[in-house]
Design an enzyme around this catalytic site. Structure first.
Site, PDB file in Angstrom:
ATOM      1  N   ILE A 246       0.883  -1.165   0.000  1.00  0.00           N
ATOM      2  CA  ILE A 246       0.000   0.000   0.000  1.00  0.00           C
ATOM      3  C   ILE A 246       0.921   1.215   0.000  1.00  0.00           C
ATOM      4  CG2 ILE A 246      -0.186  -0.149   2.537  1.00  0.00           C
ATOM      5  CD1 ILE A 246      -2.865   1.247   2.376  1.00  0.00           C
ATOM      6  N   SER A 247       0.727   2.115  -0.943  1.00  0.00           N
ATOM      7  CA  SER A 247       1.615   3.275  -1.081  1.00  0.00           C
ATOM      8  C   SER A 247       1.526   4.183   0.139  1.00  0.00           C
ATOM      9  CB  SER A 247       1.256   4.073  -2.333  1.00  0.00           C
ATOM     10  OG  SER A 247       1.451   3.308  -3.496  1.00  0.00           O
TER      11      SER A 247
END
Length: 287
Positions: free
Chosen positions: A130-131
Site C-alpha cells: 500500500i503506497s
C-alpha cells in the site's frame, strides 16, 4: 505468456438510484445480505457471453456498521496525518479532506495497524504494498490539476492496481465513478472484502490485466496507476478522454522510476516527467 483474462467486474457498494455518468451495460446479480432483519432474496441476471458480469451487494433498509477492526479511533491520528501532508506541500483541499476521511488502518494487516498513518508504504501480501500517504495524495492532487478536471469532482476514473482497495476508497470521495482493476486474484478478493462494508456505490472492482485497461468503461476523465513499466501502455492512452489526465510511475533510466503526467488534448499528447518514485513493476496477465 498466457492471454489476458477478460475482466470480471464486481462492486462493493449498493446500486445507485441513477447513474452519474453513462456507463457500459452489463447484467448483474443482486444479492441481499443474509442474516439481516429484513427479508432476503436473490435476483439472477443471465450473463451475456461478450460482457463482463458482476455482483452488487445491497442491504435493505439500513447500512451495515463499519467493521470495528482493532477498536482504533483514528480521527485524531488521521488529522495529524493530514497536517503532515499539508506541511509536505499537498494543498488540494478536496484531496486532504478525502485522505482525512478514509480510515487507512482498515486496509492493512492487524499487526501493522500502529503504522497505518505513518508516511510509509506497507506490505499487503503477494509481494505488493500500500503506497505511503504522501504518494497517494500527491498523485491524486496531480490528477485533479489536469486541464479536463471539473471544479468539483473528477468524472469517471480508471485505477490500475487495486491492491488492498485503499486508494479506490479515497478516489470514491473525489470522482463520480471509479473502475479499479487488479491482476492478482488474492488482492482483488482482499480489496472486495475491505470495501464491502463501506457501501461505495460508485466503485467497481475488476479482476483482469491492467495493462489492457478496461475499454468498456472508456473514455476516462483520469487514469492512475500503482505500478511502473518501461512505458505508458497504448491502451491507457486510447482509453483516456480528450482533456483527460493520466498519472503513473514509469522507468526513465535503468531501474529508476519517476512520476509521469500525461495530458491528452485535441492536438495530441504531452508528457511531463516529475520526481523519482519507487513502485512495484507493472506486469501483464493475471495470477
Amino acid at each position: 505468456m498466457k492471454p489476458p483474462l477478460k475482466p470480471t467486474l464486481t462492486a462493493p457498494g449498493t446500486l445507485a438510484a441513477k447513474a452519474v455518468a453513462k456507463r457500459p451495460g452489463f447484467p448483474v446479480r443482486l444479492e441481499l445480505d443474509a442474516g439481516t432483519p429484513s427479508a432476503t432474496k436473490k435476483i439472477a441476471g443471465r450473463a451475456h457471453p461478450e460482457r463482463a458480469t458482476g455482483t452488487f451487494y445491497q442491504k435493505i433498509p439500513a447500512r451495515t456498521a463499519l467493521p470495528s477492526g482493532v477498536g482504533l479511533d483514528s480521527r485524531a491520528v488521521r488529522a495529524r496525518m493530514v497536517q503532515k501532508l499539508a506541511a509536505q506541500g499537498i494543498s488540494d483541499a478536496q484531496v486532504l479532506a478525502a485522505m482525512g476521511h478514509v480510515e487507512r488502518h482498515r486496509f492493512v494487516d492487524t499487526a501493522l495497524v500502529n503504522q497505518a498513518y505513518e508516511d510509509t508504504s506497507l506490505p499487503i501480501g503477494l509481494g505488493q504494498t500500500i503506497s505511503k500517504p504522501n504518494v497517494v495524495a500527491r498523485m491524486l492532487e496531480l490528477l485533479r490539476q489536469g486541464a479536463g478536471s471539473p471544479a468539483g469532482k473528477l468524472g469517471r476514473v480508471l485505477e490500475i492496481g487495486t491492491g488492498c482497495g485503499y486508494q479506490a476508497a479515497v478516489l470514491a470521495e473525489l470522482a463520480t465513478e471509479v473502475y479499479s482493476i487488479e491482476r492478482l486474484r488474492g488482492l482483488h478478493d482482499k480489496a472486495r472484502e475491505n470495501l464491502r462494508a463501506f457501501r461505495l456505490a460508485n466503485v467497481h472492482l475488476l479482476f483482469g490485466d491492467g495493462m489492457v485497461g478496461y475499454a468498456k468503461g472508456a473514455p476516462y476523465a483520469a487514469i492512475i496507476a500503482a505500478a511502473g513499466g518501461e512505458s505508458i501502455p497504448a491502451a491507457w492512452v486510447e482509453q483516456l478522454a480528450v482533456g483527460g489526465r493520466l498519472v503513473a510511475p514509469m522507468h526513465i533510466a535503468g531501474s529508476a522510476q519517476a512520476l509521469v503526467v500525461l495530458d491528452k488534448t485535441a492536438q495530441g499528447v504531452t508528457q511531463t516527467v516529475l520526481e523519482a518514485v519507487h513502485f512495484v513493476p507493472l506486469k501483464s496477465g493475471t495470477s
